[in-house]
Write an enzyme that holds these catalytic residues in place. Sequence first.
Site, PDB file in Angstrom:
ATOM      1  N   GLU A  14       3.499  -5.300  12.354  1.00 40.08           N
ATOM      2  CA  GLU A  14       2.579  -4.166  12.147  1.00 40.08           C
ATOM      3  C   GLU A  14       1.474  -4.686  11.251  1.00 40.08           C
ATOM      4  OE1 GLU A  14       2.847  -1.372  13.637  1.00 40.08           O
ATOM      5  OE2 GLU A  14       4.854  -1.644  14.442  1.00 40.08           O
ATOM      6  N   ASN A  23       0.813  -1.230   0.000  1.00 39.29           N
ATOM      7  CA  ASN A  23       0.000   0.000   0.000  1.00 39.29           C
ATOM      8  C   ASN A  23       0.844   1.277   0.000  1.00 39.29           C
ATOM      9  OD1 ASN A  23       0.752  -0.616   2.664  1.00 39.29           O
ATOM     10  ND2 ASN A  23      -0.914   0.603   3.478  1.00 39.29           N
ATOM     11  N   CYS A  68      -3.185   1.702   6.356  1.00 43.69           N
ATOM     12  CA  CYS A  68      -3.595   0.971   7.558  1.00 43.69           C
ATOM     13  C   CYS A  68      -4.199   1.906   8.597  1.00 43.69           C
ATOM     14  CB  CYS A  68      -2.399   0.229   8.146  1.00 43.69           C
ATOM     15  SG  CYS A  68      -0.996   1.301   8.423  1.00 43.69           S
ATOM     16  N   GLU A  86       7.396   0.444  16.074  1.00 42.72           N
ATOM     17  CA  GLU A  86       8.422   1.004  15.200  1.00 42.72           C
ATOM     18  C   GLU A  86       8.566   2.489  15.553  1.00 42.72           C
ATOM     19  OE1 GLU A  86       6.883  -0.017  11.239  1.00 42.72           O
ATOM     20  OE2 GLU A  86       8.225  -1.747  11.243  1.00 42.72           O
TER      21      GLU A  86
HETATM   22  P1  NDP Z   1       0.093  -9.359   3.190  1.00 45.37           P
HETATM   23  O1  NDP Z   1       0.070  -9.855   4.591  1.00 45.37           O
HETATM   24  O2  NDP Z   1      -0.592 -10.141   2.152  1.00 45.37           O
HETATM   25  O3  NDP Z   1       1.587  -9.182   2.668  1.00 45.37           O
HETATM   26  C1  NDP Z   1       2.558  -8.398   3.337  1.00 45.37           C
HETATM   27  C2  NDP Z   1       3.932  -8.872   2.920  1.00 45.37           C
HETATM   28  O4  NDP Z   1       4.141 -10.188   3.407  1.00 45.37           O
HETATM   29  C3  NDP Z   1       4.111  -8.953   1.406  1.00 45.37           C
HETATM   30  O5  NDP Z   1       5.454  -8.637   1.079  1.00 45.37           O
HETATM   31  C4  NDP Z   1       3.816 -10.405   1.138  1.00 45.37           C
HETATM   32  O6  NDP Z   1       4.374 -10.844  -0.057  1.00 45.37           O
HETATM   33  C5  NDP Z   1       4.486 -11.058   2.337  1.00 45.37           C
HETATM   34  N1  NDP Z   1       4.006 -12.396   2.656  1.00 45.37           N
HETATM   35  C6  NDP Z   1       2.832 -12.979   2.326  1.00 45.37           C
HETATM   36  N2  NDP Z   1       2.782 -14.245   2.818  1.00 45.37           N
HETATM   37  C7  NDP Z   1       3.952 -14.461   3.474  1.00 45.37           C
HETATM   38  C8  NDP Z   1       4.504 -15.563   4.193  1.00 45.37           C
HETATM   39  N3  NDP Z   1       3.843 -16.712   4.354  1.00 45.37           N
HETATM   40  N4  NDP Z   1       5.724 -15.436   4.739  1.00 45.37           N
HETATM   41  C9  NDP Z   1       6.414 -14.284   4.607  1.00 45.37           C
HETATM   42  N5  NDP Z   1       5.957 -13.210   3.924  1.00 45.37           N
HETATM   43  C10 NDP Z   1       4.736 -13.285   3.372  1.00 45.37           C
HETATM   44  O7  NDP Z   1      -0.440  -7.864   3.266  1.00 45.37           O
HETATM   45  P2  NDP Z   1      -0.726  -6.894   2.068  1.00 45.37           P
HETATM   46  O8  NDP Z   1       0.503  -6.747   1.230  1.00 45.37           O
HETATM   47  O9  NDP Z   1      -2.008  -7.331   1.444  1.00 45.37           O
HETATM   48  O10 NDP Z   1      -0.918  -5.502   2.816  1.00 45.37           O
HETATM   49  C11 NDP Z   1      -2.128  -5.069   3.323  1.00 45.37           C
HETATM   50  C12 NDP Z   1      -2.191  -5.293   4.819  1.00 45.37           C
HETATM   51  O11 NDP Z   1      -1.116  -4.630   5.452  1.00 45.37           O
HETATM   52  C13 NDP Z   1      -3.437  -4.721   5.436  1.00 45.37           C
HETATM   53  O12 NDP Z   1      -3.969  -5.647   6.333  1.00 45.37           O
HETATM   54  C14 NDP Z   1      -2.936  -3.508   6.180  1.00 45.37           C
HETATM   55  O13 NDP Z   1      -3.718  -3.139   7.282  1.00 45.37           O
HETATM   56  C15 NDP Z   1      -1.585  -3.945   6.598  1.00 45.37           C
HETATM   57  N6  NDP Z   1      -0.740  -2.792   6.883  1.00 45.37           N
HETATM   58  C16 NDP Z   1      -0.421  -2.529   8.193  1.00 45.37           C
HETATM   59  C17 NDP Z   1       0.325  -1.414   8.508  1.00 45.37           C
HETATM   60  C18 NDP Z   1       0.718  -1.123   9.917  1.00 45.37           C
HETATM   61  O14 NDP Z   1       1.620  -0.327  10.116  1.00 45.37           O
HETATM   62  N7  NDP Z   1       0.091  -1.725  10.910  1.00 45.37           N
HETATM   63  C19 NDP Z   1       0.764  -0.471   7.477  1.00 45.37           C
HETATM   64  C20 NDP Z   1       0.377  -0.860   6.136  1.00 45.37           C
HETATM   65  C21 NDP Z   1      -0.356  -1.988   5.868  1.00 45.37           C
HETATM   66  P3  NDP Z   1       3.485 -10.874  -1.397  1.00 45.37           P
HETATM   67  O15 NDP Z   1       2.794  -9.566  -1.532  1.00 45.37           O
HETATM   68  O16 NDP Z   1       4.520 -11.069  -2.419  1.00 45.37           O
HETATM   69  O17 NDP Z   1       2.537 -12.010  -1.229  1.00 45.37           O
END
Ligand code: NDP
Length: 481
Positions: free
Chosen positions: A247, A149, A281, A462
């Site tokens: 996070e 995002n 988020c 963080e």
């Molecule tokens: P995901 O959990 O799908 O993915 C996050 C990252 O983790 C990506 O790089 C993804 O790779 C990777 N990933 C996925 N599966 C695995 C695994 N089994 N092991 C290790 N890494 C993995 O989240 P999104 O990318 O869809 O992001 C949206 C989410 O992030 C929302 O829920 C949002 O709220 C949260 N978010 C939270 C924030 C915070 O600060 N609390 C800030 C921003 C977002 P790939 O994409 O290649 O599958």
Amino acid sequence: MEVLNLIQGKLLSATSGEWIDLTDPSKGKVYGRLPRSGTEDVNLAVESANKAFKSWSATPPGERAACLNRLADLVSKNAQLLSRSESTDNGKPISLAAAVDIPRAEKNLRFYASAIQHFASESHAMEGEAINYTLRKPLGVVACISPWNLPLYLFTWKIAPALASGNCVVAKPSEITPVTAYLLSTWVKEAGFPDGVLNIIHGLGAEVGDALVRHPKIAAVSFTGGTATGAHIASVTAPRFKKLSLELGGKNAAIIFDDCDFENALATTMRSSFANQGQICLCGSRILVEKSIYTRFRDALVSKAKKMKVGDPMDPKTKTGAVVSKEHRDKIIDYITLAREEGGTVLCGGNKTTPENQPGLVGGYYVEPTIIEGLKYDCEVNQKEIFGPVVTIQPFETEEEAVSIANSTEYGLAATVWTNDLKRAHRVAAELETGICWVNCWLLRDLRTPFGGVKNSGVGREGGFDALRFFTESQNVCIKL
Ligand code: NDP
């Protein structure tokens, strides 16, 4: 556009030779490819980081900071390219990428270049007997995993403190938006980082991400993403005793009391609802309004939302772009359908759409800014994270009721409170079960402050020295006098 891994200072394709398509969500068209990396690439990257660790961890903080500052200079010099790339990869308006994402990526690097030079550890004197002091040692090789995002913004937010504190990094950006991290990887050498200190690998989360967090030489995982992925990573890393910072998702409330500055609350709530197509988020997805001003606030918000039109993300005038992928758009639309089934009334939006008079964008993934009322606070739409341009609006009668609704979800990332009553502001902020609370503002960020969530929104903080503490291990040295 061809994205490559950065391993041991070299730009490489995946060992398997396999690729994944890169899609431009504004058009729904493939425009490039990225390596489908796997366990072998993870092994190479971790090995390269491990080799570099001894020398990097012994490098004086000032020299590490100079590398980060030079990388920040290169981000600044290439800001236009990065903004365009972020917009193409993610679908966000280029104006937003240029005003927020890329400047903040530069700031993250500079902030931790400075912070590491002010980071001090504790000393405890035992009267006449001994002196204790605490060493803060880097952990070794750490994994930094970031979401789609705010791609470069969140990527740099992790790698900067990790590198500043003397760790070597294997980072994995989201496979959906890898381009700006790739561009950064092409400047790492020029910034002066020795080979192997920063490695960036691309591919699917479930493949390369999973192999990375399981690798025995990874000492810590800093992860931002969805709660389900976070839970999976926690289950894999906990038995291996790796340090973990998570996070995760949110379902943030904006609480609007009738004594607020109405126009300011309205304008900011528009932003906190729909900025980046609601894919931040910290966006407020549940708007709670005191009954006495409910109708006025709701009508004004709906009127503003109806005027928001989706547009070409590359047009500097566009304020609402595409959502990140077809899958994500369909998930958002499914939630709107569910809202109707749960008894909600869609006051505006509610549909997928495409920008007017833009034949080249008809295949893109756009959702109308959507406001829904009439839902119970505990229904699925009010409890689950949607992460799109969709908000619900609900009236409340008392402060207690507002706090209770706000706290009713499994999440606890952020909240916004609008009031001019100082005592109430302090009281409500303290009662909210969130890691962050904004009063009469939203997304006002001081990078020194702790950032993170409670409940299912995450573990750890963080920001500021918290991130430097996470990326270091303390060791107490006790010397008898
Ligand atoms: P995901 O959990 O799908 O993915 C996050 C990252 O983790 C990506 O790089 C993804 O790779 C990777 N990933 C996925 N599966 C695995 C695994 N089994 N092991 C290790 N890494 C993995 O989240 P999104 O990318 O869809 O992001 C949206 C989410 O992030 C929302 O829920 C949002 O709220 C949260 N978010 C939270 C924030 C915070 O600060 N609390 C800030 C921003 C977002 P790939 O994409 O290649 O599958």
